[in-house]
Design an enzyme around this catalytic site. Structure first.
Site, PDB file in Angstrom:
ATOM      1  N   GLY A 165      -3.624 -26.256  -8.354  1.00  0.00           N
ATOM      2  CA  GLY A 165      -3.465 -26.333  -6.734  1.00  0.00           C
ATOM      3  C   GLY A 165      -4.533 -25.877  -6.082  1.00  0.00           C
ATOM      4  N   GLY A 400     -36.778 -48.405  -5.898  1.00  0.00           N
ATOM      5  CA  GLY A 400     -36.046 -47.266  -5.179  1.00  0.00           C
ATOM      6  C   GLY A 400     -36.047 -46.096  -6.095  1.00  0.00           C
TER       7      GLY A 400
END
Ligand code: HXC
Length: 510
Positions: A165, A400
């Site tokens: 959680g 790139g």
């Protein structure tokens, strides 16, 4: 009862936790919180705080609640100050109530105030159900502290049991997450919810075990067979990094390296530019003996990141791995690299880049899942880093990807190339198909012409001498001289100054 007697009794209770609870923990192949702290810290150095804390009165059960399920304090690691909290699963499943959470928050705040790393040894059923919203507010304070500390002190999370959680977010915001492969797991929603919502069957281990997070999600930087190795890893990591962002880097007196193997670097890159080789071999040869500590070893293996020592001094290494996907940069590799570069920059660790990259990964899957946004993270991380940054181009540096991997244009301090380097806008095969399209279409012997054009392109365009001629790199160096060159170059950069206009913070593409 006499206060002294109460103290002695309770102190005794604390140190001899209920046998059954301890046995249960050991049966699960887990250690107790105290046993874990003993591994983390130099012998006898742990200084405990808030030993007698208890759960909030309203929910107090008539059971073992010593310390409210968490042990906090400060100890020494190789003689250096480190704060830690260890959740105690033998007390209400290590669940986090108000007092428990407040103890953790306090130790985080002390670590930040006193400039020392903070380590969480996590083993908890999450928010203590009986304390309701009080648990949630304690978690909130912990998260806020994680962020306040980020970039100021190193933060570690060692997951040694459940983290479910909201409990996963604190570890996720720390710098290093270490798991075990049998006894720890992390997920936002567990297998039961997965079954209910999606009707999918999955075990806890398959959903969020150590191996899954080390290989697939990248949440865990390390995974180990047992708890001892997992905890010792924190000690190892600490030997490379400063205690805070103003602290000096630790220096090792052992500067031995493999002198004989330096010559091998002159022939490690294969003549056939499409043949792979192992960049890790180069790393091991260049750095001090046995000093390379790889991070995220199992995740995005097309890029390698980790700490090492060069002449006794810590450096961070980011390297393409031609052995995996030809070293291409995909989403996971970009994110892995970016996070590491940012850690190094925050803690003043100089960066060495070893480059052999054909480009970013093409394809529908990568484009549609955001290679533009995620590739930009690596670009952004290098552009904003102000630590000394050196690149060695061993072979391919195309397009790139050439720019991204710490080129001079984005603030790299030195770029050196080996004679085997190929630096250009794109690889020869792609380039000739565009530039020589008409010629190739008209050719009778297309294969021979292609071969000829590729060689011509490599000679005239994609070579390191051309790049040096144009000022795109600082020098072409003999591979066997690399270690020497790096030691001198990092020395030149050791007093690097930087200044930029004030701002609140940049906006990295997340
Ligand atoms: C109170 C808890 C607890 C919890 C465990 N215990 N989790 N008590 N609150 N969250 C207690 C158990 O009741 C038990 O008490 C003891 O701890 C040991 O637990 P076991 O179940 O016997 O251990 P095990 O079989 O190993 O199972 C461990 C477990 C399971 C998988 C963690 O206990 C479990 O599922 N717990 C609930 C997990 C959960 O849903 N937590 C809330 C998550 S939501 P006794 O007295 O019997 O020894 C959350 C929100 C945070 O965390 C949000 C932050 C923003």
């Amino acid at each position: 009862m006499n206060k002294r007697k109460v103290f002695e009794l309770r102190r005794k209770g604390l140190h001899d936790m209920e046998d059954i609870a301890i046995q249960k923990q050991h049966l699960k192949l887990k250690l107790t919180a105290r046993e874990r702290l003993n591994i983390l810290f130099d012998e006898g150095s742990f200084f405990e705080l808030n030993t007698f804390a208890e759960p909030a009165k309203a929910i107090k059960k008539n059971q073992n609640a010593y310390g409210d399920g968490v042990i906090v304090g400060r100890g020494l690691v190789q003689g250096r100050s480190v704060f830690a909290y260890a959740q105690d699963f033998t007390v209400m499943g290590g669940s986090l109530g108000y007092t428990h959470g407040t103890k953790i928050a306090k130790v985080q705040e002390m670590a930040l105030k006193f400039g020392a790393p903070c380590v969480g040894l996590i083993d908890s059923g999450g928010a203590r159900i009986q304390e309701g919203i009080h648990s949630l507010s304690a978690y909130a304070r912990i998260f806020q502290n994680n962020v306040k500390s980020s970039g100021i002190i190193p933060q570690f999370s060692v997951i040694l049991g459940p983290a479910a959680g909201g409990a996963v977010y604190s570890p996720a915001m720390t710098d290093f997450v270490i798991m075990t492969n049998k006894t720890s797991y992390m997920f936002v929603t567990g297998p039961e919810v997965v079954k209910e919502v999606l009707n999918q069957d999955i075990t806890m281990d398959e959903l969020g075990g150590g191996n899954i997070h080390a290989e697939k999600s990248g949440v865990a930087h390390f995974v180990f067979e047992d708890e001892e190795h997992a905890i010792v890893q924190v000690r190892k990591l600490l030997s490379y990094i400063p205690l805070n962002n103003f602290d000096a880097l630790p220096v090792s007196t052992d500067i031995s390296f493999n002198e004989e193997r330096q010559e091998y670097l002159n022939k490690i890159v294969p003549d056939d530019t499409n043949r792979p080789y192992d960049m890790k071999e180069i790393i091991h040869i260049l750095v001090d003996n046995n000093s390379f500590l790889e991070i995220h070893e199992k995740f995005a293996q097309n890029i390698i990141v980790g700490f090492a020592r060069l002449d006794g001094k810590t450096i961070g290494i980011v390297a393409n791995q031609p052995k995996v996907m030809a070293g291409t940069l995909d989403i996971n590799a970009s994110v892995k690299g970016a996070r590491f570069v940012r850690f190094c920059d925050a803690f003043n660790i100089p960066i060495l880049v070893l480059e052999d990259v054909p480009g970013f990964m093409p394809g529908i899957e990568q484009e549609h899942t955001g290679i533009i946004r995620n590739g930009a993270k690596l670009l952004y991380a290098f552009c904003e880093a102000t630590v000394p940054r050196i690149t060695i181009i061993t072979r391919k540096a195309y397009g790139g990807a050439f720019v991204v991997m710490n080129s001079l244009g984005i603030g790299g301090d030195f770029n050196f190339a080996w004679p085997t380097a190929e630096i250009a806008v794109m690889g020869p095969a792609g380039a000739i198909k565009i530039v020589n399209r008409t010629e190739l279409a008209a050719a009778t012997d297309k294969v021979s012409l292609e071969k000829e054009l590729v060689e011509k392109y490599k000679d005239e365009i994609a070579n390191p001498f051309k790049a040096e001629e144009l000022g795109m790199i600082d020098d072409v160096i003999k591979p066997s001289d690399t270690r020497k060159v790096l030691i001198t170059a990092f020395d030149i950069l050791s007093n690097k100054q930087y200044a930029q206009p004030e701002r609140k913070h940049g906006n990295i593409p997340l």
